[in-house]
Each structure stands twice: as C-alpha cells, then as structure tokens.
Design a protein around this motif. Structure first.
Motif, PDB file in Angstrom:
ATOM      1  N   ASN A   1       9.624 -13.388  55.910  1.00  0.00           N
ATOM      2  CA  ASN A   1       9.375 -13.988  57.216  1.00  0.00           C
ATOM      3  C   ASN A   1       8.059 -13.497  57.804  1.00  0.00           C
ATOM      4  N   LEU A   2       7.773 -12.207  57.634  1.00  0.00           N
ATOM      5  CA  LEU A   2       6.516 -11.666  58.158  1.00  0.00           C
ATOM      6  C   LEU A   2       5.326 -12.338  57.482  1.00  0.00           C
ATOM      7  N   THR A   3       5.396 -12.478  56.160  1.00  0.00           N
ATOM      8  CA  THR A   3       4.285 -13.094  55.442  1.00  0.00           C
ATOM      9  C   THR A   3       4.079 -14.539  55.877  1.00  0.00           C
ATOM     10  N   LYS A   4       5.167 -15.277  56.020  1.00  0.00           N
ATOM     11  CA  LYS A   4       5.028 -16.681  56.416  1.00  0.00           C
ATOM     12  C   LYS A   4       4.635 -16.812  57.886  1.00  0.00           C
ATOM     13  N   ASN A   5       5.117 -15.906  58.725  1.00  0.00           N
ATOM     14  CA  ASN A   5       4.739 -15.955  60.145  1.00  0.00           C
ATOM     15  C   ASN A   5       3.266 -15.633  60.367  1.00  0.00           C
TER      16      ASN A   5
ATOM     17  N   THR B   1       8.841  -8.202  63.908  1.00  0.00           N
ATOM     18  CA  THR B   1       9.665  -8.094  62.702  1.00  0.00           C
ATOM     19  C   THR B   1      10.412  -6.768  62.663  1.00  0.00           C
ATOM     20  N   ALA B   2       9.831  -5.700  63.227  1.00  0.00           N
ATOM     21  CA  ALA B   2      10.510  -4.404  63.230  1.00  0.00           C
ATOM     22  C   ALA B   2      11.820  -4.441  63.991  1.00  0.00           C
ATOM     23  N   SER B   3      11.917  -5.291  65.000  1.00  0.00           N
ATOM     24  CA  SER B   3      13.180  -5.391  65.745  1.00  0.00           C
ATOM     25  C   SER B   3      14.296  -5.939  64.852  1.00  0.00           C
ATOM     26  N   PHE B   4      13.966  -6.845  63.950  1.00  0.00           N
ATOM     27  CA  PHE B   4      14.967  -7.378  63.019  1.00  0.00           C
ATOM     28  C   PHE B   4      15.263  -6.366  61.905  1.00  0.00           C
ATOM     29  N   VAL B   5      14.227  -5.685  61.442  1.00  0.00           N
ATOM     30  CA  VAL B   5      14.440  -4.665  60.422  1.00  0.00           C
ATOM     31  C   VAL B   5      15.335  -3.554  60.963  1.00  0.00           C
ATOM     32  N   ALA B   6      15.173  -3.212  62.229  1.00  0.00           N
ATOM     33  CA  ALA B   6      16.016  -2.176  62.834  1.00  0.00           C
ATOM     34  C   ALA B   6      17.493  -2.566  62.780  1.00  0.00           C
ATOM     35  N   GLU B   7      17.790  -3.819  63.040  1.00  0.00           N
ATOM     36  CA  GLU B   7      19.181  -4.273  62.963  1.00  0.00           C
ATOM     37  C   GLU B   7      19.685  -4.290  61.528  1.00  0.00           C
ATOM     38  N   VAL B   8      18.803  -4.614  60.589  1.00  0.00           N
ATOM     39  CA  VAL B   8      19.181  -4.554  59.172  1.00  0.00           C
ATOM     40  C   VAL B   8      19.536  -3.124  58.783  1.00  0.00           C
TER      41      VAL B   8
ATOM     42  N   LEU C   1      -2.795  -9.830  65.788  1.00  0.00           N
ATOM     43  CA  LEU C   1      -1.873 -10.406  64.805  1.00  0.00           C
ATOM     44  C   LEU C   1      -1.024  -9.327  64.159  1.00  0.00           C
ATOM     45  N   LEU C   2      -1.645  -8.220  63.753  1.00  0.00           N
ATOM     46  CA  LEU C   2      -0.904  -7.158  63.077  1.00  0.00           C
ATOM     47  C   LEU C   2       0.122  -6.524  64.001  1.00  0.00           C
ATOM     48  N   ILE C   3      -0.263  -6.197  65.233  1.00  0.00           N
ATOM     49  CA  ILE C   3       0.676  -5.575  66.167  1.00  0.00           C
ATOM     50  C   ILE C   3       1.800  -6.534  66.512  1.00  0.00           C
ATOM     51  N   GLY C   4       1.470  -7.812  66.749  1.00  0.00           N
ATOM     52  CA  GLY C   4       2.506  -8.775  67.085  1.00  0.00           C
ATOM     53  C   GLY C   4       3.517  -8.962  65.968  1.00  0.00           C
ATOM     54  N   LEU C   5       3.035  -9.133  64.725  1.00  0.00           N
ATOM     55  CA  LEU C   5       3.938  -9.295  63.588  1.00  0.00           C
ATOM     56  C   LEU C   5       4.775  -8.039  63.364  1.00  0.00           C
ATOM     57  N   THR C   6       4.144  -6.870  63.491  1.00  0.00           N
ATOM     58  CA  THR C   6       4.849  -5.616  63.236  1.00  0.00           C
ATOM     59  C   THR C   6       5.962  -5.393  64.249  1.00  0.00           C
ATOM     60  N   MET C   7       5.645  -5.512  65.520  1.00  0.00           N
ATOM     61  CA  MET C   7       6.634  -5.205  66.555  1.00  0.00           C
ATOM     62  C   MET C   7       7.740  -6.243  66.607  1.00  0.00           C
TER      63      MET C   7
ATOM     64  N   ILE D   1       3.841  -5.248  56.472  1.00  0.00           N
ATOM     65  CA  ILE D   1       5.053  -4.801  55.788  1.00  0.00           C
ATOM     66  C   ILE D   1       5.185  -3.281  55.861  1.00  0.00           C
ATOM     67  N   VAL D   2       4.072  -2.573  55.653  1.00  0.00           N
ATOM     68  CA  VAL D   2       4.114  -1.103  55.701  1.00  0.00           C
ATOM     69  C   VAL D   2       4.504  -0.612  57.091  1.00  0.00           C
ATOM     70  N   PHE D   3       3.804  -1.081  58.114  1.00  0.00           N
ATOM     71  CA  PHE D   3       4.082  -0.618  59.477  1.00  0.00           C
ATOM     72  C   PHE D   3       5.445  -1.082  59.964  1.00  0.00           C
ATOM     73  N   THR D   4       5.843  -2.293  59.564  1.00  0.00           N
ATOM     74  CA  THR D   4       7.161  -2.798  59.967  1.00  0.00           C
ATOM     75  C   THR D   4       8.280  -1.957  59.368  1.00  0.00           C
ATOM     76  N   THR D   5       8.121  -1.563  58.107  1.00  0.00           N
ATOM     77  CA  THR D   5       9.143  -0.743  57.458  1.00  0.00           C
ATOM     78  C   THR D   5       9.298   0.596  58.170  1.00  0.00           C
ATOM     79  N   VAL D   6       8.177   1.252  58.447  1.00  0.00           N
ATOM     80  CA  VAL D   6       8.233   2.562  59.101  1.00  0.00           C
ATOM     81  C   VAL D   6       8.862   2.439  60.486  1.00  0.00           C
ATOM     82  N   LEU D   7       8.365   1.503  61.296  1.00  0.00           N
ATOM     83  CA  LEU D   7       8.873   1.357  62.659  1.00  0.00           C
ATOM     84  C   LEU D   7      10.314   0.871  62.666  1.00  0.00           C
ATOM     85  N   GLY D   8      10.651  -0.084  61.808  1.00  0.00           N
ATOM     86  CA  GLY D   8      12.011  -0.609  61.772  1.00  0.00           C
ATOM     87  C   GLY D   8      13.035   0.428  61.359  1.00  0.00           C
TER      88      GLY D   8
END
Length: 390
Positions: free
Chosen positions: A326-330, A270-277, A262-268, A99-106
C-alpha cells in the motif's frame, strides 16, 4: 507378504477429475489470451482510425523537459526513456525509505500499546486513531504546506551547528563528494553480517538459553565494513558542506520539501496501520508464554524481544506485506506535492508525446514489478520464519 499396489497409470480420460481440471484450465487461459488480444487489437484499430500514433518508439525521442530531483545525471536533451527511468528511481527511493521508517515507527507504536505507562499507551493509541482516520491526500497536503508556509525562506534558513540548514528550500546537510558508493557498499555488507550475527545469537539462545549482544556487535560490524569501504575508495576526505548565501543555501546534500512531505506523510500514515498489525500479532501470542518468560526471570524488554515478538511474526508478516504494498502504491500521490515520481513524469510525457496508452502501461508495469518484488522478499522471509518455528 502383501502384494505391491499396481503402478499408477497416467491415462487421459474425461472421466478423470484431474484430466477435466487440466482441460478447464487450458480453456480458461485460452479465453483470457483471446480477450486480451481482442482488447489490444480493437484499441489499435480505433487509435489508427483516429490518427493516433502508437508504439514505444517515442522513448528514444528527446524529452525536452527538466526534472528537479534525480538520482542519476539527466538533462532535457536526453530521451523520454531516460526521464521515465529517473522517475522510477525516485519512486523506488521514496518507497524504500518509507518502508524502513514505517517499520521502525510502526513497531514502536505497536509495542507501545502494551506499555505499563498509561501516558505512553494513550499517546500511541491517540496517534493510531488520528493518523489512520485522516485521508492520506489531506496529510500530504498538510505536510507540504508546513514546509512551504511555516518554514523560513531560503535566505533565512534555520541553522543547526552551522552544518545543517532547514528552510522552504529543503533540508541541507554535509555530504562526501567522493567514495559514497564504496562506503554504502561497506554498509550493505556490514548489515548482512549483522543479520547473520543476530541469527546466530538467537539460535544459541534457543539452544542454551544464553543470550548475547544483539546491538553493539552488529553496530560495530556496520561501522567496520563502512570504514573498509572508505579505505578501498582511497580514504577520501573531501566533503561538500552547505553554507548560507545571500539568497539560498548552497552545497551539501539537499532533500527537497516535496520529497520530505511525501516521505513523512507516507510514513506517518502507514505506520498507524502497521502499529495495529503489530498489536494484533502480539495479542495472538498466548499469555502463558509471557508468564513462562516471567518465570525464567526475563524483564519486560527481554520478554518482548526474545519471546513475544518472535512468535508474533508469523501473524504480523502477511498483513505487514500488504502495508508495504500500500505504501509503494500510495506513493503515486506524489504528483499532489510536485514530487517527480514515475506517475508525474509519465503524465508530462503523455502531454508532450500523446502516447497515453503506452505511458499508462509503463506505469502499471513499474508498480506491478515493485509490488511483486516486495511480495517475493516478504514471502521468502515468511517461509523462513515458518520453518524456524517447526
């Protein structure tokens, strides 16, 4: 003088819409409870007829299997309950870090879609389209293959400054042997102090138009409270430093290839969807706000940070919460790369104990609890942002 209205009477009558609404809700809840009872009772009868044991008493039995990655002490002689708890902590660890890395990257990608630099815009657009259109399962397998196929063996690890080592065995780096809890506690207090500082600066900016330091002061608080925690812990200076041995890298803290994949895959992903948000939230702010900020003499960075993003948050937060969920469940796909999360450990428990219904119920409870907790935190933040805008 006008007469006062008659007092409201709480008379229960079938002619009252409110009364009928309460009755319908009670009937619906009763039917739902009856259906759940029937399913549970029928399942128990069928399991008993086939000689299948049921109940959660197995949680106290010896697990008999080891777990490669754990945050707390665990050995195979301990119980299934302890093993599942290790899996829960592993799931929470990868979810929080993701969640932390996804937020920053997204956020960086979403803001980059509005850059004046055509190359930056194109790279952000290409990233979003590439990663959100490839299934997450394939991305996890790709990153796992990168770590176990392309990286060197553990006896030939890449060394960075003689302190950090990267190989098929994972990423090893120095780590203090004592006082970690006190320092982390200090960091948490410093983070809270930094948040209050930034809030105070924002309130002063809204009231007077005078901006303040939003980066260096919170960073100084973070460092200062971490130092306080270090002093409280007795100023420990012992570090475990990794070193290259004949067949492996020993010492320090190690992140396994499974966790990193797992961390890199989930982050990269989910970040693509966060970017669109984020992009949609920024586009929801009227162009007049941007023009007004320009008229005040704000540069593009200040306009985005002080004017556009704060107003876009009311649109960003609800769908952003969905992406966190979605990230948590994925993260349940961790079994594909061999990361011992709660699903992986529960599957092993099912194979050994035969308590499939109970283990699946535990998995459902874990993901339900983490999802509800995430929603509770994000909804509270969303309400606070809504009150601030009024």
């Amino acid at each position: 003088m006008p007469a006062s209205p008659p007092p409201h009477s709480r008379r229960w009558s079938l002619n009252s819409r409110a009364t009928r609404g309460v009755i319908y809700q009670v009937i619906a809840l009763a039917l739902l409870a009856l259906g759940l009872w029937y399913l549970a009772h029928n399942t128990q009868l069928n399991m008993r007829a086939r000689g299948i044991q049921s109940g959660f008493d197995f949680l106290g039995a010896n697990a008999g299997f080891d777990i490669g990655e754990k945050l707390i002490d665990y050995d195979p002689s301990q119980s299934y309950g302890k093993a599942i708890w290790v899996g829960v902590l592993n799931t929470v660890k990868v979810a929080i870090a993701g969640i932390v890395f996804t937020t920053v990257l997204g956020v960086m990608l979403g803001v980059g879609r509005f850059s004046r630099n055509a190359l930056v815009r194109g790279l952000c657009y290409g990233y979003v389209e590439a990663f959100r259109n490839v299934p997450l399962l394939l991305q996890l397998l790709m990153w796992y293959l990168v770590f176990i196929e392309l990286l060197p063996a553990a006896n030939e690890a890449w060394a960075f400054g003689g302190l950090v080592f990267l190989s098929k065995g994972g990423l090893s780096f120095p780590w203090p042997t004592t006082g970690v809890g006190a320092v982390l506690g200090g960091l948490a207090v410093g983070a809270v102090a930094g948040v209050f500082w930034r809030r105070r600066v924002q309130q002063r900016f809204e009231a007077t138009g005078q901006d303040g330091d939003r980066f260096w002061a919170p960073l100084a608080m973070l460092v200062a409270f971490a130092l306080v925690g270090w002093v409280v812990a007795g100023m420990p200076r012992a570090w475990s430093v990794p070193e290259q041995l004949a067949f492996m890298v020993d010492g320090g803290m190690a992140l396994t290839p499974e966790f990193m994949a797992l961390l890199i895959g989930l982050t990269m992903y989910t970040a693509s969807f966060v970017a669109e948000v984020v992009r949609g939230g920024i586009q929801s702010v009227s162009r007049g706000q941007d023009e007004a900020a320009s008229a005040l003499g704000l540069n593009p960075r200040q306009k985005m940070k002080l004017v556009v993003l704060p107003q876009a948050m009311r649109v960003i937060i609800p769908p952003l919460t969905n992406q966190y969920l979605n990230l948590t469940k994925n993260s349940s796909l961790a079994v594909v790369v061999g990361y011992p999360d709660v699903v992986s450990i529960a599957n092993t428990t099912i194979n050994q104990s035969g308590r499939a219904v109970e283990c699946i119920a535990i998995i459902m409870l874990v993901y339900l609890s983490t999802s509800l907790t995430t929603s509770l935190v994000m909804n509270a933040y969303n309400r606070r942002m809504a009150i601030k805008e009024r």
